[in-house]
Scaffold this active site. Structure first.
Site, mmCIF file in Angstrom:
data_model
loop_
_atom_site.group_PDB
_atom_site.id
_atom_site.type_symbol
_atom_site.label_atom_id
_atom_site.label_comp_id
_atom_site.label_asym_id
_atom_site.label_seq_id
_atom_site.Cartn_x
_atom_site.Cartn_y
_atom_site.Cartn_z
ATOM 1 N N ARG A 97 -0.360 -9.458 -8.312
ATOM 2 C CA ARG A 97 0.357 -9.464 -7.038
ATOM 3 C C ARG A 97 -0.497 -10.036 -5.928
ATOM 4 O O ARG A 97 0.001 -10.654 -5.012
ATOM 5 C CB ARG A 97 0.761 -8.037 -6.651
ATOM 6 C CG ARG A 97 1.820 -7.438 -7.522
ATOM 7 C CD ARG A 97 2.111 -6.049 -7.041
ATOM 8 N NE ARG A 97 0.878 -5.274 -7.009
ATOM 9 C CZ ARG A 97 0.684 -4.118 -7.643
ATOM 10 N NH1 ARG A 97 1.651 -3.584 -8.325
ATOM 11 N NH2 ARG A 97 -0.455 -3.487 -7.572
ATOM 12 N N SER A 135 4.772 0.283 -8.154
ATOM 13 C CA SER A 135 5.362 1.577 -8.513
ATOM 14 C C SER A 135 4.940 2.662 -7.537
ATOM 15 O O SER A 135 5.747 3.524 -7.169
ATOM 16 C CB SER A 135 4.939 1.961 -9.934
ATOM 17 O OG SER A 135 5.501 1.082 -10.859
#
Length: 166
Positions: A97, A135
């Site tokens: 990411r 998450s």
């Protein structure tokens, strides 16, 4: 993509804790199918983390969220390269990411290559609009009653509501 006649299908393993699975994970799984005939999503038993969802819940949520042809969801415990060999994978897929992910992922990729040089690690960047998604952020937003409907599959959203009583 399909394997050449007479060759083995290209199998990739996409490991993670998936606590919970997000739209970012779904994106990487779908895009992995561009270079692999099959993808095994490998839900890790991670003894260093205290997951929100049990292993069985994470596997179940993944199976509901990623009903793509060519995708299988399984759990594993132990070394990733051992699991990859067990299922016949030649590729490990990992998501990056941000630059901050790179150092850890690079170390893991080198260790996996040391343990089994025949298994390659492929790094994928998520879609631009999902780059920020993790998450842990999803859990935090859900914990405080925020709207996660754009971040996760509806089944995951329902499960998060069940966990946090909202």
């Amino acid at each position: 993509m399909s394997a050449a006649p007479g060759s083995r299908p290209r199998l990739a393993v996409y490991p993670g804790s998936f606590d919970p699975v997000t739209r970012g994970h779904e994106d990487l799984i779908r895009r992995s199918l561009a270079f692999a005939d099959r993808v095994v999503v490998a839900v890790a038993v991670n003894v260093s983390k205290q997951p929100l969802f049990t292993l069985e819940e994470r596997v179940s949520l993944l199976r509901e969220a990623v009903r793509f042809p060519g995708v299988e969801v399984r759990s594993f415990d132990g070394l990733l390269v051992d699991f990859a060999r067990e299922v016949g994978a030649s590729i490990i897929v990992r998501g990056l990411r941000a630059v901050s992910d790179f150092e850890y992922e690079f170390q893991m990729a080198l260790m996996n290559r040391t343990l089994d040089p025949k298994i390659e690690t492929v790094f994928l960047m998520p879609a631009f609009d999902l780059t920020y998604l993790s998450s842990s952020l999803v859990r935090e937003v859900a914990r405080f009653g925020g709207d996660v409907s754009q971040l996760v599959h509806p089944a995951v959203q329902r499960a998060l509501r069940g966990k946090f009583g909202r």
